[in-house]
Design a protein around this motif. Sequence first.
Motif, PDB file in Angstrom:
ATOM      1  N   LYS A   1     -21.334 -15.656  37.344  1.00 42.46           N
ATOM      2  CA  LYS A   1     -21.226 -15.887  35.975  1.00 42.46           C
ATOM      3  C   LYS A   1     -21.705 -15.121  35.206  1.00 42.46           C
ATOM      4  CE  LYS A   1     -19.145 -20.516  35.348  1.00 42.46           C
ATOM      5  NZ  LYS A   1     -19.266 -22.157  34.445  1.00 42.46           N
ATOM      6  N   ARG A   2     -23.237 -15.113  35.724  1.00 40.12           N
ATOM      7  CA  ARG A   2     -24.304 -14.413  34.897  1.00 40.12           C
ATOM      8  C   ARG A   2     -24.273 -13.264  35.289  1.00 40.12           C
ATOM      9  NH1 ARG A   2     -28.457 -18.355  35.632  1.00 40.12           N
ATOM     10  NH2 ARG A   2     -29.033 -17.724  38.481  1.00 40.12           N
ATOM     11  N   LEU A   3     -23.639 -12.397  36.481  1.00 41.17           N
ATOM     12  CA  LEU A   3     -23.816 -11.047  36.681  1.00 41.17           C
ATOM     13  C   LEU A   3     -22.319 -11.127  35.872  1.00 41.17           C
ATOM     14  CD1 LEU A   3     -24.353  -8.877  38.994  1.00 41.17           C
ATOM     15  CD2 LEU A   3     -22.166  -9.710  39.845  1.00 41.17           C
ATOM     16  N   LEU A   4     -21.018 -11.317  35.795  1.00 43.97           N
ATOM     17  CA  LEU A   4     -20.308 -11.381  34.649  1.00 43.97           C
ATOM     18  C   LEU A   4     -20.517 -11.193  33.434  1.00 43.97           C
ATOM     19  CD1 LEU A   4     -17.262 -13.316  36.609  1.00 43.97           C
ATOM     20  CD2 LEU A   4     -17.748 -10.202  36.626  1.00 43.97           C
ATOM     21  N   ALA A   5     -21.370 -11.503  32.965  1.00 45.25           N
ATOM     22  CA  ALA A   5     -21.832 -11.617  31.369  1.00 45.25           C
ATOM     23  C   ALA A   5     -22.714 -10.739  31.638  1.00 45.25           C
ATOM     24  CB  ALA A   5     -22.270 -13.022  30.918  1.00 45.25           C
ATOM     25  N   ASP A   6     -23.362 -10.240  32.441  1.00 48.42           N
ATOM     26  CA  ASP A   6     -24.069  -9.092  32.172  1.00 48.42           C
ATOM     27  C   ASP A   6     -22.832  -7.574  32.040  1.00 48.42           C
ATOM     28  OD1 ASP A   6     -26.172  -7.220  32.060  1.00 48.42           O
ATOM     29  OD2 ASP A   6     -27.222  -8.393  33.705  1.00 48.42           O
ATOM     30  N   LYS A   7     -23.384  -7.451  30.500  1.00 50.19           N
ATOM     31  CA  LYS A   7     -22.863  -5.969  30.008  1.00 50.19           C
ATOM     32  C   LYS A   7     -23.750  -4.816  30.343  1.00 50.19           C
ATOM     33  CE  LYS A   7     -19.838  -8.890  28.282  1.00 50.19           C
ATOM     34  NZ  LYS A   7     -19.057  -8.952  29.324  1.00 50.19           N
ATOM     35  N   SER A   8     -24.738  -4.934  31.126  1.00 47.81           N
ATOM     36  CA  SER A   8     -25.311  -3.668  31.525  1.00 47.81           C
ATOM     37  C   SER A   8     -24.674  -3.279  32.543  1.00 47.81           C
ATOM     38  CB  SER A   8     -26.573  -3.870  31.255  1.00 47.81           C
ATOM     39  OG  SER A   8     -26.979  -4.551  32.833  1.00 47.81           O
ATOM     40  N   ILE A   9     -23.497  -4.000  33.010  1.00 50.53           N
ATOM     41  CA  ILE A   9     -23.690  -4.189  35.085  1.00 50.53           C
ATOM     42  C   ILE A   9     -21.679  -3.293  34.091  1.00 50.53           C
ATOM     43  CG2 ILE A   9     -22.780  -4.667  37.227  1.00 50.53           C
ATOM     44  CD1 ILE A   9     -25.435  -6.309  36.980  1.00 50.53           C
ATOM     45  N   THR A  10     -21.614  -1.847  34.457  1.00 51.13           N
ATOM     46  CA  THR A  10     -20.233  -2.248  34.629  1.00 51.13           C
ATOM     47  C   THR A  10     -19.591  -2.886  35.778  1.00 51.13           C
ATOM     48  OG1 THR A  10     -20.062  -0.044  36.004  1.00 51.13           O
ATOM     49  CG2 THR A  10     -20.936   0.490  33.749  1.00 51.13           C
ATOM     50  N   ASN A  11     -18.009  -3.108  35.472  1.00 49.08           N
ATOM     51  CA  ASN A  11     -16.868  -2.905  36.346  1.00 49.08           C
ATOM     52  C   ASN A  11     -17.240  -1.855  37.924  1.00 49.08           C
ATOM     53  OD1 ASN A  11     -16.098  -4.817  34.085  1.00 49.08           O
ATOM     54  ND2 ASN A  11     -14.923  -4.236  34.021  1.00 49.08           N
ATOM     55  N   LYS A  12     -17.187  -0.731  37.763  1.00 46.68           N
ATOM     56  CA  LYS A  12     -16.971   0.113  38.349  1.00 46.68           C
ATOM     57  C   LYS A  12     -18.277  -0.105  39.250  1.00 46.68           C
ATOM     58  CE  LYS A  12     -17.402   4.997  39.802  1.00 46.68           C
ATOM     59  NZ  LYS A  12     -16.725   4.720  41.027  1.00 46.68           N
ATOM     60  N   GLN A  13     -19.352  -0.676  39.111  1.00 49.35           N
ATOM     61  CA  GLN A  13     -20.606  -0.999  39.787  1.00 49.35           C
ATOM     62  C   GLN A  13     -19.916  -2.534  40.121  1.00 49.35           C
ATOM     63  OE1 GLN A  13     -23.236  -1.106  36.094  1.00 49.35           O
ATOM     64  NE2 GLN A  13     -24.363   0.400  37.777  1.00 49.35           N
ATOM     65  N   ILE A  14     -19.949  -3.621  39.863  1.00 50.20           N
ATOM     66  CA  ILE A  14     -19.885  -4.687  40.950  1.00 50.20           C
ATOM     67  C   ILE A  14     -18.045  -4.449  41.771  1.00 50.20           C
ATOM     68  CG2 ILE A  14     -18.357  -6.846  40.383  1.00 50.20           C
ATOM     69  CD1 ILE A  14     -19.757  -6.816  37.784  1.00 50.20           C
ATOM     70  N   VAL A  15     -17.459  -3.465  41.258  1.00 53.20           N
ATOM     71  CA  VAL A  15     -16.517  -3.245  42.184  1.00 53.20           C
ATOM     72  C   VAL A  15     -16.893  -2.160  43.501  1.00 53.20           C
ATOM     73  CG1 VAL A  15     -13.855  -1.667  42.648  1.00 53.20           C
ATOM     74  CG2 VAL A  15     -14.254  -3.296  40.496  1.00 53.20           C
ATOM     75  N   ASP A  16     -17.398  -1.859  43.617  1.00 52.76           N
ATOM     76  CA  ASP A  16     -18.194  -0.710  44.439  1.00 52.76           C
ATOM     77  C   ASP A  16     -18.881  -0.999  45.350  1.00 52.76           C
ATOM     78  OD1 ASP A  16     -16.918   1.664  43.230  1.00 52.76           O
ATOM     79  OD2 ASP A  16     -19.027   2.165  42.233  1.00 52.76           O
ATOM     80  N   VAL A  17     -19.765  -2.174  44.994  1.00 49.59           N
ATOM     81  CA  VAL A  17     -20.681  -3.194  45.478  1.00 49.59           C
ATOM     82  C   VAL A  17     -19.909  -4.194  46.387  1.00 49.59           C
ATOM     83  CG1 VAL A  17     -22.894  -4.934  45.543  1.00 49.59           C
ATOM     84  CG2 VAL A  17     -22.556  -2.896  44.624  1.00 49.59           C
ATOM     85  N   THR A  18     -18.983  -5.440  45.800  1.00 47.39           N
ATOM     86  CA  THR A  18     -18.413  -6.669  45.943  1.00 47.39           C
ATOM     87  C   THR A  18     -17.185  -5.725  46.795  1.00 47.39           C
ATOM     88  OG1 THR A  18     -17.502  -6.988  44.197  1.00 47.39           O
ATOM     89  CG2 THR A  18     -19.417  -7.592  44.301  1.00 47.39           C
ATOM     90  N   GLU A  19     -16.402  -4.775  45.931  1.00 46.50           N
ATOM     91  CA  GLU A  19     -14.856  -4.587  46.865  1.00 46.50           C
ATOM     92  C   GLU A  19     -14.341  -5.278  46.015  1.00 46.50           C
ATOM     93  OE1 GLU A  19     -15.231  -4.103  51.121  1.00 46.50           O
ATOM     94  OE2 GLU A  19     -16.132  -1.991  51.138  1.00 46.50           O
ATOM     95  N   ILE A  20     -14.281  -6.426  44.341  1.00 46.51           N
ATOM     96  CA  ILE A  20     -13.308  -6.731  44.139  1.00 46.51           C
ATOM     97  C   ILE A  20     -12.079  -5.679  43.197  1.00 46.51           C
ATOM     98  CG2 ILE A  20     -12.914  -9.337  42.778  1.00 46.51           C
ATOM     99  CD1 ILE A  20     -15.635 -10.340  43.722  1.00 46.51           C
ATOM    100  N   SER A  21     -11.039  -6.543  43.402  1.00 43.83           N
ATOM    101  CA  SER A  21     -10.526  -5.364  42.909  1.00 43.83           C
ATOM    102  C   SER A  21     -10.649  -4.989  40.706  1.00 43.83           C
ATOM    103  CB  SER A  21      -8.774  -6.124  42.456  1.00 43.83           C
ATOM    104  OG  SER A  21      -8.749  -7.386  41.682  1.00 43.83           O
ATOM    105  N   LYS A  22     -11.020  -4.295  40.900  1.00 48.05           N
ATOM    106  CA  LYS A  22     -11.463  -3.462  39.748  1.00 48.05           C
ATOM    107  C   LYS A  22     -10.486  -4.522  37.833  1.00 48.05           C
ATOM    108  CE  LYS A  22     -12.159   0.015  35.981  1.00 48.05           C
ATOM    109  NZ  LYS A  22     -11.943   1.591  35.888  1.00 48.05           N
ATOM    110  N   LEU A  23      -9.148  -4.529  38.590  1.00 49.18           N
ATOM    111  CA  LEU A  23      -8.386  -5.739  37.995  1.00 49.18           C
ATOM    112  C   LEU A  23      -8.831  -6.896  37.690  1.00 49.18           C
ATOM    113  CD1 LEU A  23      -5.941  -6.574  35.516  1.00 49.18           C
ATOM    114  CD2 LEU A  23      -4.086  -6.805  37.771  1.00 49.18           C
ATOM    115  N   SER A  24      -9.205  -7.924  39.045  1.00 51.23           N
ATOM    116  CA  SER A  24      -9.613  -9.287  39.075  1.00 51.23           C
ATOM    117  C   SER A  24     -11.039  -9.245  37.876  1.00 51.23           C
ATOM    118  CB  SER A  24      -9.859  -9.477  40.875  1.00 51.23           C
ATOM    119  OG  SER A  24      -8.927  -9.141  40.998  1.00 51.23           O
ATOM    120  N   ILE A  25     -12.262  -8.358  38.796  1.00 52.45           N
ATOM    121  CA  ILE A  25     -13.506  -8.392  37.728  1.00 52.45           C
ATOM    122  C   ILE A  25     -13.446  -8.459  35.869  1.00 52.45           C
ATOM    123  CG2 ILE A  25     -15.307  -6.598  37.331  1.00 52.45           C
ATOM    124  CD1 ILE A  25     -14.990  -8.121  40.398  1.00 52.45           C
TER     125      ILE A  25
END
Length: 138
Positions: free
Chosen positions: A20-44
Motif C-alpha cells: 500500500k505504501r509503495l502504491l501510494a508513493d507518487k514519486s514512484i512511477t507506474n513504469k518503475q513499478i512495472v519494470d521491477v515487479t513485472e506486474i501489468s501496467k493496467l493492474s498497477i
Amino acid sequence: MKIKIDNWRDRHGNALDKAKRLLADKSITNKQIVDVTEISKLSISNYRTGKTDIEKAKWSIVNKLAQMYDILEFTPTYGPNGENIIKFSKVLSEFFEENKEAYKDDPRFLEMIVILESIVTSDPYITTELMQPFFEKD
C-alpha cells in the motif's frame, strides 16, 4: 482470546502495508513499478486508483510490491555502489569465523553458529537489519 505474535520483520509493516505504501508513493512511477515487479501496467494503475482493491490481490502481487518497497527502503543503508554492505560483509564474516574458532570443541554450538551464518548471510533483510548500527544515518 486474540493472540498477536510480534515479528521483527513487521517493524516496517506487513507485506500488505508495504504494498500500500509503495502504491501510494507518487514519486514512484507506474513504469518503475512495472519494470521491477513485472506486474501489468493496467493492474498497477487499477491498484493505485482504487479501481481494484489491493487487499483482494493475489499474494504473489502483494509480495512483489512489498519486496520492491523493501529494496527502496533499505538501499540507502547500502551506501554508494553498495560499499557499506561490502564492508559489513567482511565484519560479519570475521564475526562468524571468530565464533567458529571459539566453539570448535563444542559441536552443538559450532553447528548452531554455522546455521546462523547460513541464515544471516542468505537473507538480505536480516543482513540489512544487523548492519544498521554500523552505518546509522547522522
